[in-house]
Design a protein around this motif. Sequence first.
Motif, PDB file in Angstrom:
ATOM      1  N   PHE A 159     -10.389 -13.694   8.454  1.00  0.00           N
ATOM      2  CA  PHE A 159      -9.684 -13.162   9.622  1.00  0.00           C
ATOM      3  C   PHE A 159     -10.615 -12.400  10.562  1.00  0.00           C
ATOM      4  O   PHE A 159     -10.413 -12.411  11.775  1.00  0.00           O
ATOM      5  CB  PHE A 159      -8.531 -12.253   9.195  1.00  0.00           C
ATOM      6  CG  PHE A 159      -7.398 -12.967   8.530  1.00  0.00           C
ATOM      7  CD1 PHE A 159      -6.800 -14.060   9.133  1.00  0.00           C
ATOM      8  CD2 PHE A 159      -6.920 -12.556   7.303  1.00  0.00           C
ATOM      9  CE1 PHE A 159      -5.750 -14.730   8.533  1.00  0.00           C
ATOM     10  CE2 PHE A 159      -5.868 -13.205   6.688  1.00  0.00           C
ATOM     11  CZ  PHE A 159      -5.280 -14.305   7.299  1.00  0.00           C
ATOM     12  N   THR A 169     -10.289 -21.027   6.734  1.00  0.00           N
ATOM     13  CA  THR A 169      -9.263 -20.911   7.782  1.00  0.00           C
ATOM     14  C   THR A 169      -8.180 -21.957   7.576  1.00  0.00           C
ATOM     15  O   THR A 169      -6.981 -21.645   7.621  1.00  0.00           O
ATOM     16  CB  THR A 169      -9.903 -21.056   9.174  1.00  0.00           C
ATOM     17  OG1 THR A 169     -10.894 -20.043   9.332  1.00  0.00           O
ATOM     18  CG2 THR A 169      -8.866 -20.942  10.280  1.00  0.00           C
ATOM     19  N   GLN A 207       0.406 -13.503   6.298  1.00  0.00           N
ATOM     20  CA  GLN A 207       0.577 -12.648   7.481  1.00  0.00           C
ATOM     21  C   GLN A 207       0.338 -11.180   7.143  1.00  0.00           C
ATOM     22  O   GLN A 207      -0.229 -10.447   7.963  1.00  0.00           O
ATOM     23  CB  GLN A 207       1.978 -12.830   8.067  1.00  0.00           C
ATOM     24  CG  GLN A 207       2.167 -14.147   8.768  1.00  0.00           C
ATOM     25  CD  GLN A 207       3.587 -14.345   9.286  1.00  0.00           C
ATOM     26  OE1 GLN A 207       4.538 -13.721   8.814  1.00  0.00           O
ATOM     27  NE2 GLN A 207       3.723 -15.225  10.251  1.00  0.00           N
ATOM     28  N   LYS A 260      -3.357 -10.670   6.912  1.00  0.00           N
ATOM     29  CA  LYS A 260      -3.928 -10.733   8.262  1.00  0.00           C
ATOM     30  C   LYS A 260      -3.693  -9.413   8.998  1.00  0.00           C
ATOM     31  O   LYS A 260      -4.622  -8.836   9.584  1.00  0.00           O
ATOM     32  CB  LYS A 260      -3.299 -11.895   9.040  1.00  0.00           C
ATOM     33  CG  LYS A 260      -3.838 -12.059  10.440  1.00  0.00           C
ATOM     34  CD  LYS A 260      -3.171 -13.256  11.120  1.00  0.00           C
ATOM     35  CE  LYS A 260      -3.675 -13.477  12.518  1.00  0.00           C
ATOM     36  NZ  LYS A 260      -3.004 -14.632  13.161  1.00  0.00           N
TER      37      LYS A 260
END
Length: 124
Positions: free
Chosen positions: A23, A90, A108, A111
Amino acid sequence: MAVAAGVLDETQRRTLEAVCDTFAPAVEAETDDAALKDFYARSAGDLGVAAQIEGLMADAMTPEQIAGYAELLDALAEHDFANLPLEARTQALHDTAESSHEAKLGVQSFKGLTFLFFYGLVDE
């Protein structure tokens, strides 16, 4: 910044470090501004972001929540995630997020926490 006792095993920790570096990787900036080059050259690993996330997990999550995130990291580790190149990591995170609602929430969360600590930690 001190971090609480670990809640992840070594493989999970290494995988989390790779997730964070996916990230927020180091980027080579095409600029003559030394400060800007230095800023972009920092990765999440350089700032200890994964250790901060693990510390937050230890301090704020229930054992069941930790187990859920550990399961996500284990699933990534099964594919040698930490040794994959950036593009493959990724894609693996995109594929994982698309695999289930729970996996998407986990990706999420990692991230969001990566960016929180990457941009929010004060340089010492």
